[in-house]
Write a protein that holds these residues in place. Structure first.
Motif, PDB file in Angstrom:
ATOM      1  N   LYS A  55      36.519   5.777   7.580  1.00 51.92           N
ATOM      2  CA  LYS A  55      35.914   4.549   7.066  1.00 51.92           C
ATOM      3  C   LYS A  55      36.954   3.640   6.399  1.00 51.92           C
ATOM      4  N   GLU A  56      38.018   4.247   5.879  1.00 50.49           N
ATOM      5  CA  GLU A  56      38.990   3.456   5.122  1.00 50.49           C
ATOM      6  C   GLU A  56      40.368   4.097   5.230  1.00 50.49           C
ATOM      7  N   LYS A  57      41.384   3.246   5.251  1.00 48.85           N
ATOM      8  CA  LYS A  57      42.764   3.718   5.268  1.00 48.85           C
ATOM      9  C   LYS A  57      43.579   2.794   4.380  1.00 48.85           C
ATOM     10  N   ARG A  58      44.511   3.368   3.624  1.00 44.25           N
ATOM     11  CA  ARG A  58      45.353   2.560   2.739  1.00 44.25           C
ATOM     12  C   ARG A  58      46.826   2.851   2.989  1.00 44.25           C
ATOM     13  N   LYS A  59      47.612   1.820   2.777  1.00 42.33           N
ATOM     14  CA  LYS A  59      49.065   1.962   2.845  1.00 42.33           C
ATOM     15  C   LYS A  59      49.668   0.899   1.938  1.00 42.33           C
ATOM     16  N   GLU A  60      50.156   1.339   0.801  1.00 42.49           N
ATOM     17  CA  GLU A  60      50.763   0.425  -0.186  1.00 42.49           C
ATOM     18  C   GLU A  60      49.746  -0.664  -0.536  1.00 42.49           C
ATOM     19  N   ARG A  61      50.053  -1.936  -0.287  1.00 45.16           N
ATOM     20  CA  ARG A  61      49.129  -3.009  -0.671  1.00 45.16           C
ATOM     21  C   ARG A  61      48.092  -3.311   0.418  1.00 45.16           C
ATOM     22  N   LEU A  62      48.098  -2.542   1.482  1.00 42.47           N
ATOM     23  CA  LEU A  62      47.199  -2.787   2.604  1.00 42.47           C
ATOM     24  C   LEU A  62      46.027  -1.814   2.587  1.00 42.47           C
ATOM     25  N   LYS A  63      44.851  -2.328   2.973  1.00 41.74           N
ATOM     26  CA  LYS A  63      43.684  -1.478   3.111  1.00 41.74           C
ATOM     27  C   LYS A  63      42.904  -1.936   4.335  1.00 41.74           C
ATOM     28  N   VAL A  64      42.489  -0.981   5.145  1.00 41.84           N
ATOM     29  CA  VAL A  64      41.689  -1.282   6.335  1.00 41.84           C
ATOM     30  C   VAL A  64      40.394  -0.498   6.249  1.00 41.84           C
ATOM     31  N   THR A  65      39.292  -1.153   6.582  1.00 39.18           N
ATOM     32  CA  THR A  65      38.009  -0.461   6.718  1.00 39.18           C
ATOM     33  C   THR A  65      37.536  -0.590   8.159  1.00 39.18           C
ATOM     34  N   PHE A  66      36.695   0.356   8.561  1.00 39.10           N
ATOM     35  CA  PHE A  66      36.239   0.405   9.952  1.00 39.10           C
ATOM     36  C   PHE A  66      34.783   0.823   9.939  1.00 39.10           C
ATOM     37  N   ASP A  67      33.896  -0.082  10.338  1.00 35.70           N
ATOM     38  CA  ASP A  67      32.461   0.190  10.360  1.00 35.70           C
ATOM     39  C   ASP A  67      31.999   0.128  11.814  1.00 35.70           C
ATOM     40  N   THR A  68      31.803   1.305  12.423  1.00 37.13           N
ATOM     41  CA  THR A  68      31.446   1.342  13.844  1.00 37.13           C
ATOM     42  C   THR A  68      29.986   0.939  14.067  1.00 37.13           C
ATOM     43  N   THR A  69      29.173   0.934  13.011  1.00 38.42           N
ATOM     44  CA  THR A  69      27.783   0.472  13.150  1.00 38.42           C
ATOM     45  C   THR A  69      27.759  -1.049  13.214  1.00 38.42           C
ATOM     46  N   LEU A  70      28.492  -1.678  12.303  1.00 40.97           N
ATOM     47  CA  LEU A  70      28.608  -3.148  12.297  1.00 40.97           C
ATOM     48  C   LEU A  70      29.572  -3.640  13.371  1.00 40.97           C
ATOM     49  N   LYS A  71      30.365  -2.721  13.936  1.00 41.32           N
ATOM     50  CA  LYS A  71      31.419  -3.089  14.886  1.00 41.32           C
ATOM     51  C   LYS A  71      32.375  -4.106  14.243  1.00 41.32           C
ATOM     52  N   GLN A  72      32.898  -3.688  13.105  1.00 39.13           N
ATOM     53  CA  GLN A  72      33.741  -4.589  12.337  1.00 39.13           C
ATOM     54  C   GLN A  72      34.815  -3.819  11.575  1.00 39.13           C
ATOM     55  N   SER A  73      35.994  -4.445  11.489  1.00 38.29           N
ATOM     56  CA  SER A  73      37.058  -3.944  10.637  1.00 38.29           C
ATOM     57  C   SER A  73      37.469  -5.056   9.689  1.00 38.29           C
ATOM     58  N   LEU A  74      37.726  -4.673   8.442  1.00 35.67           N
ATOM     59  CA  LEU A  74      38.261  -5.613   7.460  1.00 35.67           C
ATOM     60  C   LEU A  74      39.659  -5.157   7.083  1.00 35.67           C
ATOM     61  N   PHE A  75      40.556  -6.124   6.947  1.00 32.86           N
ATOM     62  CA  PHE A  75      41.948  -5.868   6.605  1.00 32.86           C
ATOM     63  C   PHE A  75      42.241  -6.614   5.308  1.00 32.86           C
ATOM     64  N   HIS A  76      42.661  -5.879   4.278  1.00 37.11           N
ATOM     65  CA  HIS A  76      42.900  -6.463   2.968  1.00 37.11           C
ATOM     66  C   HIS A  76      44.381  -6.342   2.606  1.00 37.11           C
ATOM     67  N   ILE A  77      44.918  -7.407   2.043  1.00 38.72           N
ATOM     68  CA  ILE A  77      46.254  -7.373   1.425  1.00 38.72           C
ATOM     69  C   ILE A  77      46.059  -7.726  -0.032  1.00 38.72           C
ATOM     70  N   THR A  78      46.314  -6.776  -0.907  1.00 39.53           N
ATOM     71  CA  THR A  78      46.174  -7.044  -2.339  1.00 39.53           C
ATOM     72  C   THR A  78      47.486  -7.589  -2.899  1.00 39.53           C
ATOM     73  N   ALA A  79      47.380  -8.308  -4.016  1.00 43.83           N
ATOM     74  CA  ALA A  79      48.554  -8.889  -4.685  1.00 43.83           C
ATOM     75  C   ALA A  79      49.429  -9.599  -3.657  1.00 43.83           C
ATOM     76  N   SER A  80      48.827 -10.507  -2.902  1.00 42.25           N
ATOM     77  CA  SER A  80      49.531 -11.137  -1.776  1.00 42.25           C
ATOM     78  C   SER A  80      50.767 -11.911  -2.241  1.00 42.25           C
ATOM     79  N   GLN A  81      51.743 -11.982  -1.354  1.00 39.41           N
ATOM     80  CA  GLN A  81      53.011 -12.646  -1.615  1.00 39.41           C
ATOM     81  C   GLN A  81      53.294 -13.646  -0.497  1.00 39.41           C
ATOM     82  N   PRO A  82      54.079 -14.689  -0.763  1.00 42.07           N
ATOM     83  CA  PRO A  82      54.418 -15.636   0.309  1.00 42.07           C
ATOM     84  C   PRO A  82      55.009 -14.944   1.533  1.00 42.07           C
ATOM     85  N   ALA A  83      55.725 -13.826   1.328  1.00 44.34           N
ATOM     86  CA  ALA A  83      56.312 -13.089   2.450  1.00 44.34           C
ATOM     87  C   ALA A  83      55.256 -12.432   3.340  1.00 44.34           C
TER      88      ALA A  83
END
Lengths: 113, 115
Positions: A55-83
């Motif tokens: 349902k969820e995976k994290r790597k440093e400032r990145l987080k991905v969720t995967f909802d196979t019922t909604l057929k949707q993935s969300l991709f989050h970047i926390t503390a975003s930077q211009p880079a």
């Protein structure tokens, strides 16, 4: 027909905020979903993979969720930077034999200082 | 270490001409993929190789497109009788295996322009 949709409009956010990108798919049963980053003039670079039973995976400032019922993935970047400004692509694997990727159209993220 | 390389980086040709695009994958990677990316869109799968053989060529748009990988490493994508609609960035990727989910490493692409 199979369709993978990402918001084609650019996402503009302020540095330090959390960016959230969406990937929706139809007529597809992926075994895996991957997120890639692409900078202008370069090939995509792999960021994260999430399996259909996760349902969820994290790597440093990145987080991905995967909802196979909604057929949707969300991709989050926390503390975003211009880079972090780039185009982010979601890609699905597993509707056919083989590891070939089916990509969405990508969403351009602009992080302003 | 060396990543995936592609040559040329840019290719301009005239309608009707023949072109070859080359891909050097990461050493030891058995799977190799070709994708095509038009402006503002995501990459679109063309063909993939496992070793020397084309395991799936279902993405090739028509019989003007052909790809080879004779020794299981370098691959060449060949386009005959080019058309203006073939203009795009052609991306090559490789992965250690062809197993589902195995990370793909992309080259910088060849930008093909057909005048």
């Amino acid at each position: 027909s199979q369709k993978i949709e990402q918001n084609s409009e650019a996402l503009n956010i302020q540095e330090g905020k959390t960016a959230t990108l969406t990937c929706n798919y139809t007529n597809y049963s992926p075994a895996y979903l991957q997120w890639y980053r692409q900078d202008p003039g370069r090939g995509p670079v792999f960021l994260l993979l999430i399996r259909e039973n996760e349902k969820e995976k994290r790597k440093e400032r990145l987080k991905v969720t995967f909802d196979t019922t909604l057929k949707q993935s969300l991709f989050h970047i926390t503390a975003s930077q211009p880079a972090d400004s780039a185009t982010y692509l979601c890609a699905l694997v597993g509707n056919n034999a083989g590891n070939m990727l089916t990509f969405g159209g990508g969403t351009r993220l602009m992080v302003k200082p | 270490g060396a990543g995936v390389s592609q040559t040329p980086s840019n290719k301009v040709t005239e309608k009707g001409k023949y072109v070859e695009l080359r891909c050097d994958p990461i050493s030891g990677h058995t799977a190799l993929y070709w994708y095509r990316q038009s402006l503002g869109q995501g990459p679109e799968f063309l063909i993939y190789f496992q070793g020397t053989g084309a395991a799936d060529d279902s993405g090739l748009p028509n019989d003007r497109f052909f790809a080879v990988r004779p020794e299981g490493s370098v691959s060449t994508l060949k386009i005959q009788r080019t058309e203006r609609g073939d203009s795009a960035v052609y991306l090559c990727a490789s992965s250690l295996t062809e197993l589902w989910g195995d990370e793909q490493f992309f080259g910088p692409g060849t930008r093909l322009t057909v005048l």
